[in-house]
Write a protein that holds these residues in place. Structure first.
Motif, PDB file in Angstrom:
ATOM      1  N   LYS A  39       0.828  -1.203   0.000  1.00 60.17           N
ATOM      2  CA  LYS A  39       0.000   0.000   0.000  1.00 60.17           C
ATOM      3  C   LYS A  39       0.861   1.251   0.000  1.00 60.17           C
ATOM      4  O   LYS A  39       1.877   1.332   0.683  1.00 60.17           O
ATOM      5  CB  LYS A  39      -0.935   0.019   1.203  1.00 60.17           C
ATOM      6  CG  LYS A  39      -2.108  -0.900   1.065  1.00 60.17           C
ATOM      7  CD  LYS A  39      -3.090  -0.711   2.212  1.00 60.17           C
ATOM      8  CE  LYS A  39      -4.295  -1.605   2.005  1.00 60.17           C
ATOM      9  NZ  LYS A  39      -5.275  -1.426   3.087  1.00 60.17           N
ATOM     10  N   CYS A  52      -9.312   6.031  -4.555  1.00 60.16           N
ATOM     11  CA  CYS A  52      -8.351   5.079  -5.121  1.00 60.16           C
ATOM     12  C   CYS A  52      -7.336   4.650  -4.061  1.00 60.16           C
ATOM     13  O   CYS A  52      -6.930   5.457  -3.225  1.00 60.16           O
ATOM     14  CB  CYS A  52      -7.633   5.778  -6.277  1.00 60.16           C
ATOM     15  SG  CYS A  52      -6.402   4.773  -7.098  1.00 60.16           S
ATOM     16  N   GLN A  53      -6.928   3.405  -4.103  1.00 61.47           N
ATOM     17  CA  GLN A  53      -5.812   2.914  -3.298  1.00 61.47           C
ATOM     18  C   GLN A  53      -4.651   2.635  -4.235  1.00 61.47           C
ATOM     19  O   GLN A  53      -4.761   1.782  -5.121  1.00 61.47           O
ATOM     20  CB  GLN A  53      -6.187   1.632  -2.543  1.00 61.47           C
ATOM     21  CG  GLN A  53      -5.020   0.966  -1.829  1.00 61.47           C
ATOM     22  CD  GLN A  53      -4.429   1.853  -0.741  1.00 61.47           C
ATOM     23  OE1 GLN A  53      -5.104   2.173   0.223  1.00 61.47           O
ATOM     24  NE2 GLN A  53      -3.179   2.249  -0.892  1.00 61.47           N
ATOM     25  N   TYR A  54      -3.561   3.376  -4.069  1.00 70.14           N
ATOM     26  CA  TYR A  54      -2.351   3.113  -4.855  1.00 70.14           C
ATOM     27  C   TYR A  54      -1.490   2.085  -4.142  1.00 70.14           C
ATOM     28  O   TYR A  54      -1.557   1.933  -2.915  1.00 70.14           O
ATOM     29  CB  TYR A  54      -1.542   4.395  -5.053  1.00 70.14           C
ATOM     30  CG  TYR A  54      -1.980   5.186  -6.250  1.00 70.14           C
ATOM     31  CD1 TYR A  54      -1.558   4.829  -7.525  1.00 70.14           C
ATOM     32  CD2 TYR A  54      -2.819   6.269  -6.119  1.00 70.14           C
ATOM     33  CE1 TYR A  54      -1.968   5.546  -8.638  1.00 70.14           C
ATOM     34  CE2 TYR A  54      -3.228   7.001  -7.215  1.00 70.14           C
ATOM     35  CZ  TYR A  54      -2.800   6.623  -8.477  1.00 70.14           C
ATOM     36  OH  TYR A  54      -3.207   7.332  -9.566  1.00 70.14           O
ATOM     37  N   ASP A  67       3.816   3.628  -6.734  1.00 65.96           N
ATOM     38  CA  ASP A  67       2.482   3.891  -7.263  1.00 65.96           C
ATOM     39  C   ASP A  67       2.265   3.206  -8.614  1.00 65.96           C
ATOM     40  O   ASP A  67       1.574   3.719  -9.480  1.00 65.96           O
ATOM     41  CB  ASP A  67       2.216   5.399  -7.379  1.00 65.96           C
ATOM     42  CG  ASP A  67       2.256   6.097  -6.043  1.00 65.96           C
ATOM     43  OD1 ASP A  67       1.982   5.448  -5.015  1.00 65.96           O
ATOM     44  OD2 ASP A  67       2.558   7.305  -6.014  1.00 65.96           O
ATOM     45  N   TRP A  70      -2.998   0.374  -8.873  1.00 68.93           N
ATOM     46  CA  TRP A  70      -4.072   1.013  -8.113  1.00 68.93           C
ATOM     47  C   TRP A  70      -5.351   0.198  -8.211  1.00 68.93           C
ATOM     48  O   TRP A  70      -5.510  -0.631  -9.088  1.00 68.93           O
ATOM     49  CB  TRP A  70      -4.316   2.443  -8.599  1.00 68.93           C
ATOM     50  CG  TRP A  70      -4.827   2.535 -10.004  1.00 68.93           C
ATOM     51  CD1 TRP A  70      -6.136   2.550 -10.407  1.00 68.93           C
ATOM     52  CD2 TRP A  70      -4.051   2.604 -11.192  1.00 68.93           C
ATOM     53  NE1 TRP A  70      -6.204   2.626 -11.778  1.00 68.93           N
ATOM     54  CE2 TRP A  70      -4.932   2.668 -12.284  1.00 68.93           C
ATOM     55  CE3 TRP A  70      -2.676   2.629 -11.451  1.00 68.93           C
ATOM     56  CZ2 TRP A  70      -4.505   2.742 -13.609  1.00 68.93           C
ATOM     57  CZ3 TRP A  70      -2.245   2.702 -12.766  1.00 68.93           C
ATOM     58  CH2 TRP A  70      -3.160   2.755 -13.824  1.00 68.93           C
ATOM     59  N   SER A  71      -6.240   0.470  -7.259  1.00 73.79           N
ATOM     60  CA  SER A  71      -7.551  -0.170  -7.270  1.00 73.79           C
ATOM     61  C   SER A  71      -8.555   0.751  -6.585  1.00 73.79           C
ATOM     62  O   SER A  71      -8.195   1.760  -5.977  1.00 73.79           O
ATOM     63  CB  SER A  71      -7.510  -1.529  -6.569  1.00 73.79           C
ATOM     64  OG  SER A  71      -7.364  -1.373  -5.177  1.00 73.79           O
ATOM     65  N   TYR A  72      -9.803   0.373  -6.703  1.00 73.13           N
ATOM     66  CA  TYR A  72     -10.902   1.092  -6.070  1.00 73.13           C
ATOM     67  C   TYR A  72     -11.616   0.119  -5.146  1.00 73.13           C
ATOM     68  O   TYR A  72     -12.435  -0.686  -5.586  1.00 73.13           O
ATOM     69  CB  TYR A  72     -11.859   1.654  -7.137  1.00 73.13           C
ATOM     70  CG  TYR A  72     -11.199   2.738  -7.939  1.00 73.13           C
ATOM     71  CD1 TYR A  72     -11.237   4.052  -7.514  1.00 73.13           C
ATOM     72  CD2 TYR A  72     -10.488   2.440  -9.103  1.00 73.13           C
ATOM     73  CE1 TYR A  72     -10.593   5.053  -8.228  1.00 73.13           C
ATOM     74  CE2 TYR A  72      -9.841   3.426  -9.817  1.00 73.13           C
ATOM     75  CZ  TYR A  72      -9.899   4.738  -9.374  1.00 73.13           C
ATOM     76  OH  TYR A  72      -9.252   5.729 -10.069  1.00 73.13           O
TER      77      TYR A  72
END
Length: 101
Positions: A39, A52-54, A67, A70-72
């Protein structure tokens, strides 16, 4: 389909399980190689997909792409309908990753 960084497979999924969003291939969470994502604290919110999570991508040879993925985790209401597929926690990869069919 596989996503690779420096020849290391970081994701592997059947083509029909990949979700294409805005030109990016999103891989299902179960297809991500263990230990390849860490993360990142980088913040971003897409106006229609959500927060968003990078992730930093880390390969077995020690290559790190900050980075690089990424995801949501919790797409906004209506986002999945707009895409036509559930994509919560699916992971996309930045330039630096290559893809095989």
């Amino acid at each position: 389909m596989q996503a690779l960084v420096n020849g290391a497979v970081i994701a592997d999924a059947a083509p029909e399980d990949i979700v294409l969003i805005e030109g990016n291939r999103y891989f299902p969470p179960a297809s991500i190689a263990a230990g390849t994502l860490e993360k990142s604290p980088t913040p971003y919110t897409c106006p229609w997909k959500g927060v968003c999570q990078y992730f930093d991508v880390v390969t077995p040879d020690g290559t790190r792409i900050s980075d690089g993925a990424w995801s949501y985790p919790n797409p906004y209401d209506g986002a999945e309908e707009r895409v036509g597929h559930a994509f919560a926690n699916f992971v996309a990869f930045a330039p630096g990753a290559t893809f095989t069919d």
